[in-house]
Motif scaffolding. Structure first.
Motif, PDB file in Angstrom:
ATOM      1  N   VAL A   1      -8.864  39.893 121.225  1.00  0.00           N
ATOM      2  CA  VAL A   1      -9.879  40.919 120.934  1.00  0.00           C
ATOM      3  C   VAL A   1     -10.563  40.621 119.604  1.00  0.00           C
ATOM      4  O   VAL A   1     -11.790  40.616 119.491  1.00  0.00           O
ATOM      5  N   GLN A   2      -9.749  40.337 118.595  1.00  0.00           N
ATOM      6  CA  GLN A   2     -10.287  40.086 117.253  1.00  0.00           C
ATOM      7  C   GLN A   2     -11.236  38.881 117.238  1.00  0.00           C
ATOM      8  O   GLN A   2     -12.328  38.940 116.670  1.00  0.00           O
ATOM      9  N   ALA A   3     -10.817  37.805 117.881  1.00  0.00           N
ATOM     10  CA  ALA A   3     -11.624  36.589 117.851  1.00  0.00           C
ATOM     11  C   ALA A   3     -12.927  36.787 118.625  1.00  0.00           C
ATOM     12  O   ALA A   3     -13.985  36.300 118.230  1.00  0.00           O
TER      13      ALA A   3
ATOM     14  N   TYR B   1      -4.823  37.121 119.353  1.00  0.00           N
ATOM     15  CA  TYR B   1      -6.101  37.361 118.669  1.00  0.00           C
ATOM     16  C   TYR B   1      -7.286  37.504 119.613  1.00  0.00           C
ATOM     17  O   TYR B   1      -8.427  37.442 119.166  1.00  0.00           O
TER      18      TYR B   1
ATOM     19  N   PHE C   1     -13.955  33.758 111.920  1.00  0.00           N
ATOM     20  CA  PHE C   1     -12.665  34.341 112.326  1.00  0.00           C
ATOM     21  C   PHE C   1     -11.826  34.644 111.076  1.00  0.00           C
ATOM     22  O   PHE C   1     -11.617  33.765 110.240  1.00  0.00           O
ATOM     23  N   THR C   2     -11.356  35.890 110.962  1.00  0.00           N
ATOM     24  CA  THR C   2     -10.705  36.299 109.705  1.00  0.00           C
ATOM     25  C   THR C   2      -9.187  36.100 109.690  1.00  0.00           C
ATOM     26  O   THR C   2      -8.525  36.507 108.745  1.00  0.00           O
ATOM     27  N   SER C   3      -8.627  35.479 110.736  1.00  0.00           N
ATOM     28  CA  SER C   3      -7.209  35.069 110.683  1.00  0.00           C
ATOM     29  C   SER C   3      -7.139  33.555 110.859  1.00  0.00           C
ATOM     30  O   SER C   3      -6.485  33.046 111.781  1.00  0.00           O
TER      31      SER C   3
ATOM     32  N   GLN D   1     -14.541  39.528 118.832  1.00  0.00           N
ATOM     33  CA  GLN D   1     -15.425  40.332 117.974  1.00  0.00           C
ATOM     34  C   GLN D   1     -16.000  39.514 116.826  1.00  0.00           C
ATOM     35  O   GLN D   1     -17.134  39.714 116.420  1.00  0.00           O
ATOM     36  N   GLU D   2     -15.195  38.618 116.274  1.00  0.00           N
ATOM     37  CA  GLU D   2     -15.575  37.998 115.000  1.00  0.00           C
ATOM     38  C   GLU D   2     -16.247  36.639 115.126  1.00  0.00           C
ATOM     39  O   GLU D   2     -17.070  36.279 114.286  1.00  0.00           O
TER      40      GLU D   2
END
Ligand code: ZN
Ligand code: ZN
Length: 347
Positions: free
Chosen positions: A55-57, A53, A30-32, A59-60
């Motif tokens: 959607v981002q999480a 987060y 996870f990039t955040s 994906q990552e």
């Protein structure tokens, strides 16, 4: 890949609550990571973050995910934590720990360096990212050379370096750029000031790029025109210490013995007392991580470590020199990832 048992065994933990951002990123992808936490238990790992987060999480994250409302996020682990729960003592703060204690019956155990230990050995994928960050710093160095002239202020040079790296794809500079010229060169951590470069001085630049979460770190010192003989001698002493130590980097070498090699060369030349910091450090998701190369280090280098070799000499009233390369520990010894020339350079 790191397994839950690897992290839980040492302190007979039932769970480990990972809050340190670089560790959260390492375990989850996870990039955040400053807005995430990872709960490690015998069943596996779980990334906790909040609804900003989602959607981002999704994906990552390489590990299962649980999303909380933003306002509940800090306390999110409380319901999950049971038994002996390790916390990262170097990152966890007392207020948060007290709040967790109020909301759960778990027993909290301070731990140090559990995830960091695994981060020291880089995977091929991590090495590629560090290699890219080092290559970008090398290009930035070639680019900035033409800006190093008398009359230009240190801050403008730092700005040019940073903007070059960002235009070329870096997420950011790896850390606050050091530009230390003339007598300021005697400050090992002299971040760029409004001082203008002047003829006859040395200038030291210490910088790196951040690429996909991974850092690089390099230092070069150059002369602005003709300098005093003293400065040139100082440079060559540091260069010899750097090259001799670099050649000895390899698996099985201890951080302590490598530090002693560089210190020995500088002592022999009469500059021992001016080498006021340790030889180097590991680099990865953090710009300063293990293994440590210093007189007090207990670390021994292993395949896949990425470390800096950065002896320096700082003389009050005269100036300073530091030369730093990033190096990968390989089977045959070492591969130097910083490719920029270290020859004496008069601009
Ligand atoms: Zn550095
Ligand atoms: Zn460094």
């Amino acid at each position: 890949m790191i397994k839950p048992a690897d992290l839980l065994e040492a302190h007979s933990l039932d769970m480990l609550l990972v809050t340190k951002p670089a560790n959260v990123r390492y375990l989850s992808g996870f990039t955040s990571p400053e807005d995430g936490q990872v709960v490690v238990s015998a069943e596996g790992m779980l990334l906790l973050t909040d609804s900003r987060y989602t959607v981002q999480a999704e994906q990552e994250s390489r590990i299962p995910l649980r999303i909380f409302r933003q306002e509940d996020k800090r306390m999110a682990p409380a319901d999950l934590l049971k038994g002996r729960v390790g916390v990262e003592a170097q990152h966890m703060n007392l207020a948060y720990l007290e709040a967790l204690k109020e909301r759960s019956a778990a027993e909290y155990v301070p731990t140090q360096g559990l995830v960091e230990k695994f981060r020291q050995v880089k995977s091929p994928d991590e090495i590629e990212k560090i290699r890219a960050a080092a290559a970008l710093a090398d290009r930035a160095w070639s680019h900035v050379l033409s800006y190093l002239k008398p009359g230009v202020c240190e801050k403008d040079i730092a700005l040019e370096l940073e903007s070059f790296m960002r235009r070329q794809g870096a997420e950011d500079a790896a850390f606050e750029i050091i530009v230390a010229s003339g007598e300021r060169g005697a400050m090992p951590h002299g971040v760029a000031s409004s001082k203008k470069l002047a003829r006859g001085e040395l200038v030291t630049l210490d910088f790196g790029a951040l690429v996909e979460g991974y850092h690089s770190d390099m230092t070069r010192t150059v002369a602005l025109g003709k300098t005093s003989k003293k400065l040139k001698q100082l440079y060559h002493a540091v260069l010899e210490a750097q090259e001799e130590t670099l050649a000895q980097v390899g698996p099985g070498k201890s951080g302590k013995e490598l530090d002693a090699v560089a210190r020995g060369v500088l002592q022999e030349k009469g500059y021992g007392e001016y080498f006021v910091h340790s030889l180097g450090h590991g680099v990865g998701l953090a710009v300063h991580e293990g293994p440590s190369l210093s007189a007090l280090s207990e670390d021994v280098l292993a395949l896949g470590n990425v470390v800096t070799v950065e002896p320096g000499a700082y003389v009050k009233g005269l100036g300073g020199v530091r030369i730093e390369d990033l190096v990968l520990v390989t089977e045959s010894g070492q591969e130097v990832l910083s490719k920029s020339s270290k020859s004496w350079l008069e601009l």
